[in-house]
Design an enzyme around this catalytic site. Structure first.
Site, PDB file in Angstrom:
ATOM      1  N   HIS A 114       0.823  -1.206   0.000  1.00  0.00           N
ATOM      2  CA  HIS A 114       0.000   0.000   0.000  1.00  0.00           C
ATOM      3  C   HIS A 114       0.861   1.261   0.000  1.00  0.00           C
ATOM      4  CE1 HIS A 114      -2.887   2.803   2.264  1.00  0.00           C
ATOM      5  NE2 HIS A 114      -3.476   2.562   1.110  1.00  0.00           N
ATOM      6  N   ARG A 115       0.795   2.019  -1.100  1.00  0.00           N
ATOM      7  CA  ARG A 115       1.650   3.204  -1.285  1.00  0.00           C
ATOM      8  C   ARG A 115       3.123   2.824  -1.139  1.00  0.00           C
ATOM      9  NH1 ARG A 115      -1.907   7.299   2.621  1.00  0.00           N
ATOM     10  NH2 ARG A 115      -3.932   6.486   1.951  1.00  0.00           N
ATOM     11  N   GLU A 166       0.798  -0.722  -4.714  1.00  0.00           N
ATOM     12  CA  GLU A 166      -0.398   0.113  -4.894  1.00  0.00           C
ATOM     13  C   GLU A 166       0.060   1.555  -4.772  1.00  0.00           C
ATOM     14  OE1 GLU A 166      -3.829   2.567  -3.459  1.00  0.00           O
ATOM     15  OE2 GLU A 166      -1.892   2.183  -2.497  1.00  0.00           O
ATOM     16  N   ASP A 171      -1.116   5.985  -5.774  1.00  0.00           N
ATOM     17  CA  ASP A 171      -2.179   6.944  -6.079  1.00  0.00           C
ATOM     18  C   ASP A 171      -1.662   7.954  -7.097  1.00  0.00           C
ATOM     19  OD1 ASP A 171      -3.993   6.228  -3.616  1.00  0.00           O
ATOM     20  OD2 ASP A 171      -1.999   6.570  -2.799  1.00  0.00           O
ATOM     21  N   HIS A 184      -0.958  10.826  -2.725  1.00  0.00           N
ATOM     22  CA  HIS A 184      -2.301  10.470  -2.258  1.00  0.00           C
ATOM     23  C   HIS A 184      -3.203  11.672  -2.025  1.00  0.00           C
ATOM     24  CE1 HIS A 184      -5.354   9.558   0.827  1.00  0.00           C
ATOM     25  NE2 HIS A 184      -5.454   8.395   0.200  1.00  0.00           N
ATOM     26  N   GLU A 200      -4.415   3.692  -8.227  1.00  0.00           N
ATOM     27  CA  GLU A 200      -5.666   4.312  -7.787  1.00  0.00           C
ATOM     28  C   GLU A 200      -5.773   5.707  -8.377  1.00  0.00           C
ATOM     29  OE1 GLU A 200      -8.110   6.018  -3.916  1.00  0.00           O
ATOM     30  OE2 GLU A 200      -6.503   4.550  -3.567  1.00  0.00           O
ATOM     31  N   LYS A 219      -7.053   9.194  -8.205  1.00  0.00           N
ATOM     32  CA  LYS A 219      -7.583  10.050  -7.137  1.00  0.00           C
ATOM     33  C   LYS A 219      -8.459  11.138  -7.766  1.00  0.00           C
ATOM     34  CE  LYS A 219      -6.756   9.607  -3.445  1.00  0.00           C
ATOM     35  NZ  LYS A 219      -7.367   8.730  -2.402  1.00  0.00           N
ATOM     36  N   ASP A 245       0.324  -2.061   4.374  1.00  0.00           N
ATOM     37  CA  ASP A 245       1.459  -1.164   4.581  1.00  0.00           C
ATOM     38  C   ASP A 245       2.728  -1.942   4.928  1.00  0.00           C
ATOM     39  OD1 ASP A 245      -0.021   1.229   4.255  1.00  0.00           O
ATOM     40  OD2 ASP A 245      -0.636   1.212   6.359  1.00  0.00           O
TER      41      ASP A 245
END
Length: 243
Positions: A7-8, A34, A36, A49, A110, A112, A230
């Site tokens: 995640h990120r 992943e 954003d 993000h 993702e 945004k 994470d």
């Protein structure tokens, strides 16, 4: 096998959405990252993000009101909980894709665009995916589900998945109505049975953000399609016990 998406990047151990976090995720055994994306005022697809740079950098202002050159000068680990002597930058999506050419990781992008619509974002992101021939390694997700439908219209081969954080009735049916082949629910909004029902219907389930070991173990035990976490290193070590 349950795939592990960082995640990120490895955001639990490195500054989020930076190359340092993505490189750490690969070293930690993640199957994918992943990230954003938003657009700068001069039309660059950048990896960040928040709508503003205030939380994660030493700058201030809205991403869509700054140029890529201005963003590149900011320290992306300024407020990070993780100590880094090296200054981290906000990368462009192109920069991430160039790095992906040297490995086999999947990439969940993702969009945004649920608050700021970012006209043309879908076309720009998919153009980059095509340029780097990453159609089979990219998943596009968003809380803006109209955007996901548009992505499928632009490139039918692209894999899409709606993000959502509330309980949905038969979310697999909803996903298929969008032309999506996956769902990305907030972990608390989906039950184990619903995860299994979705997978049985051919819809992949990749819940977020799975950081607790007990949740990881539960999802590995029921062969959930993937988790978004994470802590990819922690997840990788636990997965070895199950698969």
């Amino acid at each position: 096998m349950t795939f592990i998406f960082a995640h990120r990047g490895s955001a639990g151990t490195h500054p989020e959405n930076t190359m340092e976090a993505f490189i750490a995720a690969e070293k930690d055994g993640a199957d994918g990252i992943e990230l954003d994306v938003q657009l700068t005022v001069d039309g660059e697809v950048v990896v960040i993000h928040d709508l503003t740079v205030d939380r994660t950098t030493n700058g201030s202002g809205y991403v869509n009101e700054l140029t890529f050159s201005e963003l590149s000068k900011l320290k992306a680990n300024y407020h990070s909980l993780h100590y880094f002597k090296k200054s981290c930058r906000i990368p462009s999506l192109r920069e991430v894709f160039e790095w992906l050419e040297g490995n086999n990781l999947l990439c969940n992008i993702e969009l945004k665009n649920a608050v700021n619509p970012y006209k043309g974002m879908e076309e720009m992101v998919i153009a980059l995916v095509r340029e780097f021939c990453l159609e089979k390694r990219v998943i596009i997700s968003s809380f803006n589900h109209n955007s996901l439908v548009l992505c499928r219209e632009i490139e039918p081969a692209i894999v899409t998945a709606p993000l959502y954080n509330e309980v949905l009735y038969k979310p697999w049916d909803y996903a298929m109505s969008l032309g999506a082949s996956g769902i990305h629910p907030k972990l608390k909004s989906i039950s184990d049975q619903e995860i299994q029902d979705a997978i049985a219907c051919g819809v992949a389930v990749r819940p977020y953000t799975v950081n607790k070991e007990k949740d990881m173990k539960k999802l590995f035990a029921i062969n959930c399609s993937a988790i978004i976490t994470d802590y990819p290193g922690r997840a990788y070590r636990l997965r070895e016990q199950y698969q």
